[in-house]
Write a protein that holds these residues in place. Structure first.
Motif, PDB file in Angstrom:
ATOM      1  N   ARG A  47       0.825  -1.212   0.000  1.00  0.00           N
ATOM      2  CA  ARG A  47       0.000   0.000   0.000  1.00  0.00           C
ATOM      3  C   ARG A  47       0.855   1.256   0.000  1.00  0.00           C
ATOM      4  NH1 ARG A  47      -4.518  -2.551   4.079  1.00  0.00           N
ATOM      5  NH2 ARG A  47      -5.857  -3.398   2.430  1.00  0.00           N
ATOM      6  N   ILE A  48       2.004   1.197   0.634  1.00  0.00           N
ATOM      7  CA  ILE A  48       2.908   2.356   0.627  1.00  0.00           C
ATOM      8  C   ILE A  48       3.646   2.441  -0.711  1.00  0.00           C
ATOM      9  CG2 ILE A  48       4.944   3.388   1.706  1.00  0.00           C
ATOM     10  CD1 ILE A  48       4.062   2.123   4.354  1.00  0.00           C
ATOM     11  N   CYS A  49       4.166   1.321  -1.177  1.00  0.00           N
ATOM     12  CA  CYS A  49       4.933   1.315  -2.430  1.00  0.00           C
ATOM     13  C   CYS A  49       4.075   1.637  -3.645  1.00  0.00           C
ATOM     14  CB  CYS A  49       5.600  -0.047  -2.624  1.00  0.00           C
ATOM     15  SG  CYS A  49       7.078  -0.290  -1.618  1.00  0.00           S
ATOM     16  N   THR A  50       2.778   1.386  -3.532  1.00  0.00           N
ATOM     17  CA  THR A  50       1.878   1.655  -4.658  1.00  0.00           C
ATOM     18  C   THR A  50       1.921   3.114  -5.084  1.00  0.00           C
ATOM     19  OG1 THR A  50       0.356  -0.178  -4.210  1.00  0.00           O
ATOM     20  CG2 THR A  50      -0.567   1.735  -5.308  1.00  0.00           C
ATOM     21  N   ILE A  51       2.241   4.005  -4.165  1.00  0.00           N
ATOM     22  CA  ILE A  51       2.337   5.433  -4.492  1.00  0.00           C
ATOM     23  C   ILE A  51       3.316   5.652  -5.644  1.00  0.00           C
ATOM     24  CG2 ILE A  51       2.954   7.708  -3.579  1.00  0.00           C
ATOM     25  CD1 ILE A  51       2.220   6.623  -0.790  1.00  0.00           C
ATOM     26  N   ALA A  52       4.341   4.799  -5.711  1.00  0.00           N
ATOM     27  CA  ALA A  52       5.359   4.941  -6.762  1.00  0.00           C
ATOM     28  C   ALA A  52       4.770   4.785  -8.163  1.00  0.00           C
ATOM     29  CB  ALA A  52       6.470   3.908  -6.555  1.00  0.00           C
ATOM     30  N   LEU A  53       3.634   4.101  -8.270  1.00  0.00           N
ATOM     31  CA  LEU A  53       3.038   3.872  -9.586  1.00  0.00           C
ATOM     32  C   LEU A  53       2.521   5.157 -10.227  1.00  0.00           C
ATOM     33  CD1 LEU A  53       1.104   0.529  -8.959  1.00  0.00           C
ATOM     34  CD2 LEU A  53       3.332   0.855 -10.045  1.00  0.00           C
ATOM     35  N   PHE A  54       2.359   6.221  -9.421  1.00  0.00           N
ATOM     36  CA  PHE A  54       1.997   7.520  -9.988  1.00  0.00           C
ATOM     37  C   PHE A  54       3.137   8.100 -10.825  1.00  0.00           C
ATOM     38  CE2 PHE A  54      -1.248   7.997  -6.485  1.00  0.00           C
ATOM     39  CZ  PHE A  54      -2.339   8.140  -7.327  1.00  0.00           C
ATOM     40  N   PHE A  55       4.373   7.708 -10.511  1.00  0.00           N
ATOM     41  CA  PHE A  55       5.542   8.346 -11.113  1.00  0.00           C
ATOM     42  C   PHE A  55       6.329   7.446 -12.076  1.00  0.00           C
ATOM     43  CE2 PHE A  55       5.432   9.499  -6.428  1.00  0.00           C
ATOM     44  CZ  PHE A  55       4.550  10.567  -6.593  1.00  0.00           C
ATOM     45  N   SER A  64      17.454   4.639 -11.005  1.00  0.00           N
ATOM     46  CA  SER A  64      17.613   3.271 -10.518  1.00  0.00           C
ATOM     47  C   SER A  64      18.697   3.124  -9.459  1.00  0.00           C
ATOM     48  CB  SER A  64      17.914   2.332 -11.693  1.00  0.00           C
ATOM     49  OG  SER A  64      19.101   2.729 -12.348  1.00  0.00           O
ATOM     50  N   PHE A  65      19.615   4.086  -9.373  1.00  0.00           N
ATOM     51  CA  PHE A  65      20.716   3.931  -8.413  1.00  0.00           C
ATOM     52  C   PHE A  65      20.865   5.122  -7.464  1.00  0.00           C
ATOM     53  CE2 PHE A  65      25.261   4.123  -7.215  1.00  0.00           C
ATOM     54  CZ  PHE A  65      25.311   2.938  -6.499  1.00  0.00           C
ATOM     55  N   VAL A  66      21.125   6.299  -8.000  1.00  0.00           N
ATOM     56  CA  VAL A  66      21.449   7.449  -7.146  1.00  0.00           C
ATOM     57  C   VAL A  66      20.318   7.755  -6.173  1.00  0.00           C
ATOM     58  CG1 VAL A  66      22.004   9.909  -7.106  1.00  0.00           C
ATOM     59  CG2 VAL A  66      22.963   8.441  -8.894  1.00  0.00           C
ATOM     60  N   PHE A  67      19.107   7.938  -6.696  1.00  0.00           N
ATOM     61  CA  PHE A  67      17.983   8.295  -5.831  1.00  0.00           C
ATOM     62  C   PHE A  67      17.585   7.139  -4.909  1.00  0.00           C
ATOM     63  CE2 PHE A  67      16.759  11.289  -9.482  1.00  0.00           C
ATOM     64  CZ  PHE A  67      17.572  12.292  -8.976  1.00  0.00           C
ATOM     65  N   MET A  68      17.646   5.916  -5.427  1.00  0.00           N
ATOM     66  CA  MET A  68      17.339   4.764  -4.578  1.00  0.00           C
ATOM     67  C   MET A  68      18.372   4.622  -3.463  1.00  0.00           C
ATOM     68  SD  MET A  68      14.529   3.183  -5.158  1.00  0.00           S
ATOM     69  CE  MET A  68      14.946   1.833  -4.059  1.00  0.00           C
ATOM     70  N   LEU A  69      19.631   4.871  -3.768  1.00  0.00           N
ATOM     71  CA  LEU A  69      20.682   4.788  -2.751  1.00  0.00           C
ATOM     72  C   LEU A  69      20.445   5.811  -1.649  1.00  0.00           C
ATOM     73  CD1 LEU A  69      23.396   3.470  -1.966  1.00  0.00           C
ATOM     74  CD2 LEU A  69      24.544   5.306  -3.236  1.00  0.00           C
ATOM     75  N   ILE A  70      20.096   7.028  -2.050  1.00  0.00           N
ATOM     76  CA  ILE A  70      19.840   8.087  -1.069  1.00  0.00           C
ATOM     77  C   ILE A  70      18.673   7.724  -0.167  1.00  0.00           C
ATOM     78  CG2 ILE A  70      19.069  10.479  -0.795  1.00  0.00           C
ATOM     79  CD1 ILE A  70      20.595  11.111  -3.406  1.00  0.00           C
ATOM     80  N   THR A  71      17.558   7.323  -0.763  1.00  0.00           N
ATOM     81  CA  THR A  71      16.365   7.039   0.043  1.00  0.00           C
ATOM     82  C   THR A  71      16.519   5.780   0.887  1.00  0.00           C
ATOM     83  OG1 THR A  71      15.373   5.895  -1.864  1.00  0.00           O
ATOM     84  CG2 THR A  71      14.824   8.221  -1.568  1.00  0.00           C
ATOM     85  N   MET A  72      17.245   4.776   0.346  1.00  0.00           N
ATOM     86  CA  MET A  72      17.446   3.543   1.111  1.00  0.00           C
ATOM     87  C   MET A  72      18.351   3.753   2.324  1.00  0.00           C
ATOM     88  SD  MET A  72      15.797   0.834   0.290  1.00  0.00           S
ATOM     89  CE  MET A  72      16.847  -0.350   1.133  1.00  0.00           C
ATOM     90  N   LEU A  73      19.277   4.682   2.229  1.00  0.00           N
ATOM     91  CA  LEU A  73      20.164   4.970   3.359  1.00  0.00           C
ATOM     92  C   LEU A  73      19.509   5.898   4.378  1.00  0.00           C
ATOM     93  CD1 LEU A  73      23.595   5.478   1.525  1.00  0.00           C
ATOM     94  CD2 LEU A  73      22.887   3.520   2.923  1.00  0.00           C
ATOM     95  N   PHE A 109      15.316   6.826   9.878  1.00  0.00           N
ATOM     96  CA  PHE A 109      14.373   7.671  10.616  1.00  0.00           C
ATOM     97  C   PHE A 109      13.016   6.997  10.826  1.00  0.00           C
ATOM     98  CE2 PHE A 109      17.279  10.746   8.677  1.00  0.00           C
ATOM     99  CZ  PHE A 109      17.617  11.525   9.784  1.00  0.00           C
ATOM    100  N   LEU A 110      12.591   6.181   9.863  1.00  0.00           N
ATOM    101  CA  LEU A 110      11.231   5.640   9.893  1.00  0.00           C
ATOM    102  C   LEU A 110      11.170   4.123  10.045  1.00  0.00           C
ATOM    103  CD1 LEU A 110       9.762   7.802   6.973  1.00  0.00           C
ATOM    104  CD2 LEU A 110       9.573   8.241   9.432  1.00  0.00           C
ATOM    105  N   GLY A 111      12.322   3.474  10.138  1.00  0.00           N
ATOM    106  CA  GLY A 111      12.337   2.026  10.302  1.00  0.00           C
ATOM    107  C   GLY A 111      11.824   1.306   9.072  1.00  0.00           C
ATOM    108  N   VAL A 112      10.985   0.282   9.286  1.00  0.00           N
ATOM    109  CA  VAL A 112      10.481  -0.528   8.177  1.00  0.00           C
ATOM    110  C   VAL A 112       9.667   0.302   7.190  1.00  0.00           C
ATOM    111  CG1 VAL A 112       9.039  -2.498   7.544  1.00  0.00           C
ATOM    112  CG2 VAL A 112      10.470  -2.613   9.577  1.00  0.00           C
ATOM    113  N   ASN A 113       8.860   1.236   7.699  1.00  0.00           N
ATOM    114  CA  ASN A 113       8.074   2.082   6.794  1.00  0.00           C
ATOM    115  C   ASN A 113       8.975   2.910   5.882  1.00  0.00           C
ATOM    116  OD1 ASN A 113       5.585   1.188   7.668  1.00  0.00           O
ATOM    117  ND2 ASN A 113       5.351   2.783   9.207  1.00  0.00           N
ATOM    118  N   GLY A 114      10.163   3.254   6.378  1.00  0.00           N
ATOM    119  CA  GLY A 114      11.119   3.975   5.554  1.00  0.00           C
ATOM    120  C   GLY A 114      11.611   3.140   4.388  1.00  0.00           C
TER     121      GLY A 114
END
Length: 442
Positions: free
Chosen positions: A358-366, A394-403, A408-413
């Protein structure tokens, strides 16, 4: 002449879909193909085995990366020579590159000798580690057919056999489904049987391709090969961006797995696998559409027809917008049933996957707009911008958000990492879109 007439038709939704629907069908079917293994493994063996499939994904992605590099880069080199009317030389190079695929496939296949040590340092339970070794060792036995499958798929399309390529994909998928049930449920071969079923499914295109290209008469067929190393270098350099994208996907998958193992454990890896299947299926719609309209974009750009190019880009953005809304709505509404296909409601994986989806589904907008933007610039012969968009997304932005977000948000992050990265990529895509709008007149 038929293609010329098709390009000269007005840019309407009907005419655009005639180009796009076949590639959408092939892309969707290939994604479904991948989901089949997960479906049978999770239901007939268990979610620990499903986790193992995801944990082996980075190694499998290496095989995909090499085959993609040789297939896309080699196809570009061969078809350029065909356009220059160097027919015999192109066929010699084609045969040479196919032999290179065979040699590389055998070399990668030797990786099964490392199965005992590959997963030793990941802190996995003995059962999951065993599943990983069993699945990957069987899968690597099919590296040669897998490399040939990726190459023959593109070469069939290039030599005007797109229908045959699609038929091979469908036949391979059906064979995979049948063998999954037979080898796992009837013969009790477990997760190793799933790997064999996948390999046999991929082998359909490889075997058909060997027969098709062994016969003279078509645009491409086997000739006595000539080992021109400059051809191999050009093929590798042309396909290196596609290889990098595939490798980056493997790295990000590895990061997801490590993060999930840290915060949740092996159940989290299984949940990630389920969500990746959902995102992959939705993304295949956009990938297929982008592949379908790319020749039209290139053609209109080549003839400097700004009116048709602008119409096609505008129509494509609207089509992607509609698909985005529909996929988001469907994913939200059917989250429970989708997840329940892979994990029962009393399984801890179920709750994790439902929340995560349900959280990841938001990505389908983009996602659709980002895939189309990268594909559009490739079609407009601006590989630099396309590569920047693809690599950043696929890499730079995913690396930033994954780190950052999980800290800060644990599993939801972890779940928010993909939507956040896709949103960042959308901003970059929009910036590039407006920056180059006047140059390409779309």
């Amino acid at each position: 002449m038929e293609n010329q007439n098709a390009y000269e038709k007005s840019v309407t939704l009907k005419n655009v879909l005639k180009f796009a629907v076949p590639t959408i069908a092939m892309s969707v079917f290939m994604s479904f193909y991948t989901m089949v293994d997960g479906l049978f493994v999770s239901n007939l063996i268990g979610t620990d085995a499903l986790s193992a499939i995801n944990l082996t994904a980075p190694v499998i992605q290496l095989v995909t990366a090499v085959s993609t590099m040789l297939a896309t880069g080699g196809s570009a080199v061969i078809m350029k020579k065909m356009g220059e009317r160097k027919m015999e030389e192109a066929r010699e190079d084609f045969t040479f590159l196919i032999l290179v695929n065979v040699v590389v496939g055998f070399a990668i296949g030797l990786g099964y000798l490392l199965m005992d040590t590959l997963f030793a340092g990941m802190g996995l339970s003995p059962e999951v580690a065993g599943y990983c070794g069993e699945y990957l060792s069987r899968y690597l036995l099919f590296t040669v057919p897998i490399l040939l499958m990726n190459n023959f798929t593109l070469y069939m399309i290039a030599s005007e056999k797109a229908t045959l390529s699609l038929a091979c994909s469908v036949a391979g998928g059906v064979l995979n489904i049948i063998l999954d049930y037979v080898l796992i449920a009837w013969m009790g071969l477990g997760i190793g049987g799933a790997a064999v079923a996948t390999g046999m499914g991929y082998s359909v295109t490889a075997v058909v391709g060997l027969f098709v290209f062994s016969r003279k008469g078509g645009l491409l067929y086997f000739r006595r090969p000539v080992a021109r190393l400059r051809v191999l270098f050009r093929a590798a350099s042309n396909g290196c961006s596609e290889m990098a994208t595939s490798l980056v996907t493997g790295i990000i998958t590895l990061m997801f797995n490590w993060t999930m193992l840290t915060y949740v454990g092996e159940d989290g890896v299984a949940a990630v696998t389920i969500i990746m299947y959902v995102l992959m299926f939705a993304s295949s719609l956009y990938t297929g559409y982008s592949y379908g309209v790319a020749p039209m974009l290139s053609f209109y750009y080549g003839e400097r027809n700004g009116e048709k190019l602008k119409r096609l880009v505008s129509l494509s953005l609207r089509v992607i917008g509609v698909i985005s809304v529909l996929t988001v709505a469907a994913s939200f509404v059917f989250t429970g049933p989708l997840v329940s296909v892979f994990a029962r409601e009393d399984n801890p994986v179920y709750g994790l996957a439902v929340t995560g989806n349900r959280i990841c589904t938001i990505a389908l907008f983009f996602i659709g707009f980002n895939i189309f933007a990268s594909g559009m610039f490739t079609a407009l012969s601006n590989g630099v911008v396309s590569a920047v968009l693809a690599f950043s997304r696929s890499f730079v932005f995913m690396l930033i958000t994954m780190l950052a977000l999980p800290a800060f948000l644990g599993v939801n992050g972890i779940w928010l990492a993909t939507p956040a990265a896709e949103l960042m990529a959308l901003v970059l895509s929009a910036a590039m879109f407006f920056k180059y709008r006047k140059r390409y007149q779309y």
